[in-house]
Each structure stands twice: as C-alpha cells, then as structure tokens.
Design a protein around this motif. Structure first.
Motif, PDB file in Angstrom:
ATOM      1  N   ARG A 146       0.828  -1.206   0.000  1.00 34.85           N
ATOM      2  CA  ARG A 146       0.000   0.000   0.000  1.00 34.85           C
ATOM      3  C   ARG A 146       0.862   1.255   0.000  1.00 34.85           C
ATOM      4  O   ARG A 146       0.666   2.160  -0.805  1.00 34.85           O
ATOM      5  CB  ARG A 146      -0.854  -0.059   1.279  1.00 34.85           C
ATOM      6  CG  ARG A 146      -1.974   0.888   1.376  1.00 34.85           C
ATOM      7  CD  ARG A 146      -3.004   0.366   2.384  1.00 34.85           C
ATOM      8  NE  ARG A 146      -2.439   0.101   3.696  1.00 34.85           N
ATOM      9  CZ  ARG A 146      -2.727  -0.976   4.435  1.00 34.85           C
ATOM     10  NH1 ARG A 146      -3.564  -1.894   3.992  1.00 34.85           N
ATOM     11  NH2 ARG A 146      -2.183  -1.141   5.622  1.00 34.85           N
ATOM     12  N   ALA A 150       0.892   3.501  -3.302  1.00 36.19           N
ATOM     13  CA  ALA A 150       0.303   4.826  -3.140  1.00 36.19           C
ATOM     14  C   ALA A 150       1.371   5.904  -3.242  1.00 36.19           C
ATOM     15  O   ALA A 150       1.228   6.866  -3.994  1.00 36.19           O
ATOM     16  CB  ALA A 150      -0.434   4.913  -1.799  1.00 36.19           C
ATOM     17  N   GLU A 167      -6.130  11.937  -6.807  1.00 40.59           N
ATOM     18  CA  GLU A 167      -5.698  10.670  -6.207  1.00 40.59           C
ATOM     19  C   GLU A 167      -6.738   9.576  -6.395  1.00 40.59           C
ATOM     20  O   GLU A 167      -6.395   8.427  -6.691  1.00 40.59           O
ATOM     21  CB  GLU A 167      -5.380  10.847  -4.720  1.00 40.59           C
ATOM     22  CG  GLU A 167      -4.032  11.541  -4.540  1.00 40.59           C
ATOM     23  CD  GLU A 167      -3.505  11.439  -3.118  1.00 40.59           C
ATOM     24  OE1 GLU A 167      -3.862  10.475  -2.404  1.00 40.59           O
ATOM     25  OE2 GLU A 167      -2.741  12.332  -2.718  1.00 40.59           O
ATOM     26  N   LEU A 168      -8.022   9.938  -6.227  1.00 43.48           N
ATOM     27  CA  LEU A 168      -9.084   8.955  -6.455  1.00 43.48           C
ATOM     28  C   LEU A 168      -9.089   8.516  -7.912  1.00 43.48           C
ATOM     29  O   LEU A 168      -9.214   7.329  -8.225  1.00 43.48           O
ATOM     30  CB  LEU A 168     -10.455   9.534  -6.067  1.00 43.48           C
ATOM     31  CG  LEU A 168     -11.626   8.546  -6.112  1.00 43.48           C
ATOM     32  CD1 LEU A 168     -11.444   7.425  -5.088  1.00 43.48           C
ATOM     33  CD2 LEU A 168     -12.959   9.247  -5.882  1.00 43.48           C
ATOM     34  N   GLU A 171      -6.360   6.086  -8.560  1.00 42.96           N
ATOM     35  CA  GLU A 171      -6.645   4.767  -7.981  1.00 42.96           C
ATOM     36  C   GLU A 171      -7.691   3.988  -8.764  1.00 42.96           C
ATOM     37  O   GLU A 171      -7.620   2.766  -8.856  1.00 42.96           O
ATOM     38  CB  GLU A 171      -7.093   4.919  -6.527  1.00 42.96           C
ATOM     39  CG  GLU A 171      -5.905   5.193  -5.654  1.00 42.96           C
ATOM     40  CD  GLU A 171      -6.264   5.323  -4.200  1.00 42.96           C
ATOM     41  OE1 GLU A 171      -7.332   4.833  -3.782  1.00 42.96           O
ATOM     42  OE2 GLU A 171      -5.478   5.937  -3.471  1.00 42.96           O
TER      43      GLU A 171
ATOM     44  N   LYS B 188      -6.652  -1.998   0.583  1.00 41.47           N
ATOM     45  CA  LYS B 188      -7.144  -0.814   1.311  1.00 41.47           C
ATOM     46  C   LYS B 188      -6.281   0.428   1.092  1.00 41.47           C
ATOM     47  O   LYS B 188      -5.754   1.016   2.035  1.00 41.47           O
ATOM     48  CB  LYS B 188      -7.240  -1.115   2.814  1.00 41.47           C
ATOM     49  CG  LYS B 188      -8.188  -2.275   3.143  1.00 41.47           C
ATOM     50  CD  LYS B 188      -8.316  -2.486   4.645  1.00 41.47           C
ATOM     51  CE  LYS B 188      -9.059  -3.766   4.985  1.00 41.47           C
ATOM     52  NZ  LYS B 188      -8.265  -4.714   5.762  1.00 41.47           N
ATOM     53  N   VAL B 189      -6.120   0.814  -0.160  1.00 39.06           N
ATOM     54  CA  VAL B 189      -5.369   2.030  -0.490  1.00 39.06           C
ATOM     55  C   VAL B 189      -6.301   3.242  -0.386  1.00 39.06           C
ATOM     56  O   VAL B 189      -7.397   3.230  -0.943  1.00 39.06           O
ATOM     57  CB  VAL B 189      -4.783   1.951  -1.925  1.00 39.06           C
ATOM     58  CG1 VAL B 189      -3.893   3.160  -2.209  1.00 39.06           C
ATOM     59  CG2 VAL B 189      -3.988   0.663  -2.119  1.00 39.06           C
ATOM     60  N   GLU B 190      -5.838   4.269   0.334  1.00 32.69           N
ATOM     61  CA  GLU B 190      -6.599   5.528   0.438  1.00 32.69           C
ATOM     62  C   GLU B 190      -6.293   6.433  -0.747  1.00 32.69           C
ATOM     63  O   GLU B 190      -5.182   6.381  -1.263  1.00 32.69           O
ATOM     64  CB  GLU B 190      -6.253   6.242   1.746  1.00 32.69           C
ATOM     65  CG  GLU B 190      -6.699   5.514   2.999  1.00 32.69           C
ATOM     66  CD  GLU B 190      -8.216   5.370   3.130  1.00 32.69           C
ATOM     67  OE1 GLU B 190      -8.956   5.894   2.283  1.00 32.69           O
ATOM     68  OE2 GLU B 190      -8.648   4.695   4.066  1.00 32.69           O
ATOM     69  N   PRO B 191      -7.227   7.256  -1.212  1.00 31.17           N
ATOM     70  CA  PRO B 191      -8.538   7.549  -0.637  1.00 31.17           C
ATOM     71  C   PRO B 191      -9.661   6.583  -1.062  1.00 31.17           C
ATOM     72  O   PRO B 191     -10.765   6.685  -0.564  1.00 31.17           O
ATOM     73  CB  PRO B 191      -8.835   8.956  -1.166  1.00 31.17           C
ATOM     74  CG  PRO B 191      -8.132   9.018  -2.483  1.00 31.17           C
ATOM     75  CD  PRO B 191      -6.921   8.164  -2.350  1.00 31.17           C
ATOM     76  N   LEU B 192      -9.364   5.615  -1.942  1.00 31.84           N
ATOM     77  CA  LEU B 192     -10.427   4.726  -2.437  1.00 31.84           C
ATOM     78  C   LEU B 192     -11.046   3.890  -1.308  1.00 31.84           C
ATOM     79  O   LEU B 192     -12.256   3.637  -1.295  1.00 31.84           O
ATOM     80  CB  LEU B 192      -9.876   3.813  -3.546  1.00 31.84           C
ATOM     81  CG  LEU B 192     -10.888   2.976  -4.333  1.00 31.84           C
ATOM     82  CD1 LEU B 192     -11.985   3.827  -4.926  1.00 31.84           C
ATOM     83  CD2 LEU B 192     -10.198   2.175  -5.434  1.00 31.84           C
TER      84      LEU B 192
END
Lengths: 215, 215
Positions: A146, A150, A167-168, A171, B188-192
């Motif tokens: 992660r 990321a 960022e969203l 992803e 579980k990568v943020e922000p997703l």
C-alpha cells in the motif's frame, strides 16, 4: 566500484526514495556485496514462501550470514520485505518516470502499457505475483504494498493531473489495471487470459485515460 | 421439511446449477441436516485457514462426523471447496439474476451495484475475501473460482449482450470491479478505501457499461 554501478542501475531511484528509513545503517557503498546477497536471498525466500512463512533466520541461512547481520542491514522482517519489494518494483519505478513524461492526453495508454508490460514479462511477473500473494494474505505485507503503490506510483501520477480528485482518479485507473492483472495473470479466466496484449491495451487504455482526465 | 426450505433459499439455484457434478450422491432432501452441517464446517474451515491448510479430516472433526462421510457427500477436498464456494456465492447468483433482468443500457450500473454491494456487506465480504485469498494462493482453488466466475456469472452476462466479443467485454467489466475490490477492500489504499460507495458507483458504472455495450 560496485556501489557506483549499482546506484546507476534501475533500483537506484527506489532505494534513494526509501533511504530516510535506513538512517544510521551501513550504506550500499560500504559493503554492497553482503547487503546485496542478503537482499537476493530475501527476494528468493519471500517469492517462494510468501511473507508469512519467510523468516529472517531462513533469509540469513540462504545468504550464508548470521541473522544479526540481516537485522543490522535492514531491521525487522517487515523492513527486509519492504527493501526486497522495492527492488522487485524497480522496473516499475523506471517505467513510471516514462509514464509521467510526455503528453497528458496519452498518459492512460502509457500507464496501461507499463502495467501490462510488467505482467507480460516473465522476469517481472514472478516477483509481482509473489508480492500480490503476500499482500492478499498478510496485513503487514499489504501495508508495505500500500505504502509503495500509493506513495511511489499513484501519488506521482495524481500529481501530474492537477485536478482536485486526482488521487481517487489515479486509484480508479490503477484498479482497472489491477483487475486485468488478477483476471488475466492470477486467476487466468478465458478468453482474457489468452487474449492478445495489444487488443487488451486498445480496449483498456481509453478507460484508464477516462479515469485520469475524463469529464 | 428442512430440505424443502433450503432448496427455496438463495443457495438453491447455485446448487441446482452444480447438481450434474454430484450424480449418484445423496440429495439434499435425503439427509439435509448432516450435509448442511458438513458444508457449514467446510465454509468455516476454508474461510479461516484458506484452501491449502484446510483438510477433509479437519472439516469432519469440526462437523462432528467421520471423514468418510465428508467424502461420501462431496468427494475430494476440491469438491468440498467447490460446494462451499457455491454457497458463499449464492447471494451473488441471486443478485446476478437481477443484473440480467431490466434494460441493457443500465446493466453496467446494476453489475457495479451488485459487486460493490457484496463487498460492502460484512456478511458477504468475509467469505469473498476467503475465496480470493485461496484463489490467489492455490492453483486448484483458482480453478474452482475460475469455473464459477466464468460459468455462472460472466458467461450469463455475456449471453445478454449479443455481441461477437461479449465474453471479453464481460471480463474487462469484471476486471474493473475485481480491481476496485482489491484496491478498496483487500489492499485498502486511500482515498479509495474510505471513499463513499455511491461516489465510486457513479464513477465506475459508466466504465462498466462502456466495456459491456460501448463502441
């Protein structure tokens, strides 16, 4: 001279990026041979056994050194894993820099080609598969994956987009490519598993582009 | 009466679909109680230990029966796994039928809502996660997952599209959703990982629709 050559190699930027975590530990140039041997052993052990079953003792044995030396160079098992993953990801980091260069309206195709390319090559597929297996099975390994994905990949791509939800977007684009990798290379569902790579790129690149820069 | 109730339940269609594989074995209606107990124990064992570490002996012990009875009802460990996965997938099969109904120009949104819905609910997320873990780690488990996903889900969705490359389209759509599941719920990568489910559906449904029916 080994140290100089190595820091010009594809892993150099990855190791440079992570250097802050290894404050106070011997640098690659000081005793590159032993450190590299431990790292090679670690990659081999994590690849074949997965994160959970790999031990620092096993890595040390396979590298022909004492466990204390593994701890001395890298720290905990999690830190050895992170260093090994960084090396495995080195081709991705080199490729990432090429993704970031060039026109923004083709970034989707470059990102798609990069990921499909890494999975198509047997050299990079094996360590990627090992990392995915470890990350799916173990929370600590997932954390390493992660941070790396990321921090090193998605945040940099997002940085080029200059959009509030960059960022969203990065992803969701990555999720399309992660899914292709899962269905094609890990679970191997037909007809996707045997489809021509160029056919997949043709269909997927516009979707990735849409996630990144679309409406 | 247990048998009748059970065959009206959500797992009925899944078991019905797979019934050809269990020719000559006792039917659910004949001795549903024991069979169900074994199946519950199998789901529990596979979920907590994964495919590789689960044994028929362990399932038998947990169900309070002899190993021979597990073999009698289900066959090999792979077949017990397949039966357990079919039960875990039962809500997906029920949801799938709803995806197949309704207008074709909204099939992308229905498929997206189905998959996100299954992962959002803790009840279905745990068994899904266990299946993904087993499939990523073990080739036999991957085969079971592949047959089920391809045969029960993707081929049926492809059947509604009436396009020459319908199966590839269904898989590329599925790949987007598998990737979302991996990035959001597994790694579980943020922000997703913390994004609002409706926001994700809003962004992803048109992409899934595009894969299925687009140009």
């Amino acid at each position: 001279m080994t140290g100089v050559t190595a820091s010009d190699g594809p892993g150099a930027s990855a190791r440079g990026d992570g250097a802050t975590r290894r404050r106070g530990r011997p640098r690659r140039t000081e005793s590159g041979g032993t450190r590299d041997r431990i790292l090679d052993a670690a990659r081999e052990e994590f690849s074949s056994r997965g994160y959970e079953k790999t031990t620092v003792r096993g890595i040390a044995r396979s590298a022909g050194v004492d466990s204390a030396l593994v701890h001395h160079y890298f720290g905990t098992k999690e830190q050895v894993f992170e260093a090994a993953v960084e090396v495995a990801f080195a081709p991705a980091f080199t490729a990432r820099d090429k993704v970031l260069e060039g026109p923004l309206d083709e970034v989707g195709e470059r990102m798609t080609r990069m990921i499909i390319g890494l999975w198509e090559s047997p050299v990079t597929r094996a360590p990627l598969l090992a990392i995915v297996r470890s990350a799916v099975n173990n929370e600590t390994a997932a954390g390493v994956f992660r941070r790396l994905i990321a921090g090193q990949l998605l945040r940099r791509i997002a940085g080029r987009l200059d959009l509030p939800d960059a960022e969203l977007r990065a992803e969701l684009a990555a999720a399309q490519l992660v899914g292709i990798a899962m269905v094609r290379y890990v679970i191997k569902v037909e007809p996707l598993a045997s489809a021509d790579a160029e056919q997949i790129i043709r269909r997927v690149a516009p979707v990735v582009q849409g996630h990144l820069t679309g409406r």
